[in-house]
Design a protein around this motif. Structure first.
Motif, PDB file in Angstrom:
ATOM      1  N   GLY A 155       0.912  -0.981   0.242  1.00 29.57           N
ATOM      2  CA  GLY A 155       0.162  -0.193   0.356  1.00 29.57           C
ATOM      3  C   GLY A 155       0.918   0.600   0.422  1.00 29.57           C
ATOM      4  O   GLY A 155       0.400   2.539  -0.876  1.00 29.57           O
ATOM      5  N   ALA A 156       2.303   1.222   0.603  1.00 29.40           N
ATOM      6  CA  ALA A 156       2.886   2.321   1.085  1.00 29.40           C
ATOM      7  C   ALA A 156       3.938   2.181  -0.753  1.00 29.40           C
ATOM      8  O   ALA A 156       3.757   3.742  -0.729  1.00 29.40           O
ATOM      9  CB  ALA A 156       3.939   1.980   1.957  1.00 29.40           C
ATOM     10  N   GLN A 157       3.746   1.483  -1.623  1.00 31.61           N
ATOM     11  CA  GLN A 157       3.957   1.522  -3.166  1.00 31.61           C
ATOM     12  C   GLN A 157       2.888   2.137  -3.731  1.00 31.61           C
ATOM     13  O   GLN A 157       3.713   3.264  -3.998  1.00 31.61           O
ATOM     14  CB  GLN A 157       4.230   0.596  -3.477  1.00 31.61           C
ATOM     15  N   ARG A 158       2.178   2.453  -3.651  1.00 30.40           N
ATOM     16  CA  ARG A 158       0.686   2.963  -4.281  1.00 30.40           C
ATOM     17  C   ARG A 158       0.630   4.246  -4.230  1.00 30.40           C
ATOM     18  O   ARG A 158      -0.052   4.857  -5.227  1.00 30.40           O
ATOM     19  CB  ARG A 158      -0.356   1.684  -3.888  1.00 30.40           C
ATOM     20  N   ALA A 159       0.427   4.337  -2.684  1.00 30.84           N
ATOM     21  CA  ALA A 159       0.711   5.575  -2.913  1.00 30.84           C
ATOM     22  C   ALA A 159       0.965   6.941  -3.149  1.00 30.84           C
ATOM     23  O   ALA A 159       0.724   7.884  -3.697  1.00 30.84           O
ATOM     24  CB  ALA A 159       0.503   6.757  -0.604  1.00 30.84           C
ATOM     25  N   PRO A 160       2.536   6.570  -3.036  1.00 31.67           N
ATOM     26  CA  PRO A 160       3.029   7.824  -4.037  1.00 31.67           C
ATOM     27  C   PRO A 160       2.751   7.886  -5.852  1.00 31.67           C
ATOM     28  O   PRO A 160       3.251   8.595  -6.286  1.00 31.67           O
ATOM     29  CB  PRO A 160       4.935   7.660  -3.596  1.00 31.67           C
ATOM     30  N   VAL A 161       2.897   6.321  -5.976  1.00 28.94           N
ATOM     31  CA  VAL A 161       2.635   6.508  -7.519  1.00 28.94           C
ATOM     32  C   VAL A 161       1.218   6.484  -7.728  1.00 28.94           C
ATOM     33  O   VAL A 161       1.737   7.591  -8.892  1.00 28.94           O
ATOM     34  CB  VAL A 161       1.890   4.740  -7.910  1.00 28.94           C
TER      35      VAL A 161
END
Length: 215
Positions: A114-120
């Motif tokens: 989830g933390a990867q999806r947020a910046p993208v």
């Protein structure tokens, strides 16, 4: 996972002295106007910013969550625009502010899905229609050393396979190519290529670069 997915203490100490090596393919940016608005997200000390500037891009800025890396960048290239990211992944820019965004070896520093999806998602927000998102990141390695540390971390902490801890304390993640492509869903994939890189700790490794366009 919030602190783990930022790791500011690491990047302000051991990480602040690292050398980053993922190469830019300027052939992929041949169609971009040199006055394009360019953002380097997770810019570190500005290595790719300096390369972009050296190739004629005149409106380059970079953001990073590490004050130490930003200070290093400002010392070496005071002519470039560096900003400390105060509340990652949120950016202090309006929607459609940039024509080109560079995301180099950032996802490897964010273990959680989830933390990867947020910046993208945030980068897609500030990317203008027709703009390019250029991603370079680490893929799963097939040697025994990496397989063992992936398995050990997954067993010990329940993290996704591919997460591991470096010898100097960073928690990193290697990805399947499908995982990296999935993070760019909603964009049009323009180019993809595997590359050889040297990691920040000096080890030979494999990575993947992707160039995607916002519809």
């Amino acid at each position: 996972m919030k602190d783990l997915d930022r790791q500011i203490a690491y990047w302000d100490t051991a990480g602040a002295a690292k050398t980053f090596t993922h190469p830019l393919d300027f052939g992929w940016l041949a169609g971009a106007d040199r006055s394009a608005r360019v953002l380097d997200y997770g810019c570190g000390y500005g290595r790719t910013m300096a390369e972009l500037s050296g190739h004629g891009f005149s409106r380059v800025c970079g953001v990073d969550l590490s004050p130490a890396l930003i200070a290093r960048g400002r010392r070496s290239r005071p002519d470039l625009e560096f900003t400390v990211l105060e509340d990652p992944p949120l950016l202090p820019y309006s929607s459609a502010s940039f024509d080109v965004i560079v995301l180099f070896a950032v996802l490897t520093c964010i273990p959680d899905d989830g933390a990867q999806r947020a910046p993208v998602a945030e980068l897609i927000r500030v990317l203008a229609p027709g703009g390019l998102l250029y991603v370079s990141d680490m893929v799963l390695q097939d040697d025994a050393r990496n397989r063992e540390r992936y398995a050990a971390h997954a067993a010990g902490f329940g993290t996704p396979y591919g997460v591991f801890t470096t010898g100097d304390g960073a928690v990193c993640r290697h990805h399947t190519p499908a995982r990296l492509r999935s993070l760019l869903s909603g964009l049009d994939l323009v180019h993809e290529r595997p590359i050889d890189v040297t990691t920040m700790n000096g080890n030979p490794s494999r990575a993947l670069q992707l160039l995607a366009r916002k519809p």
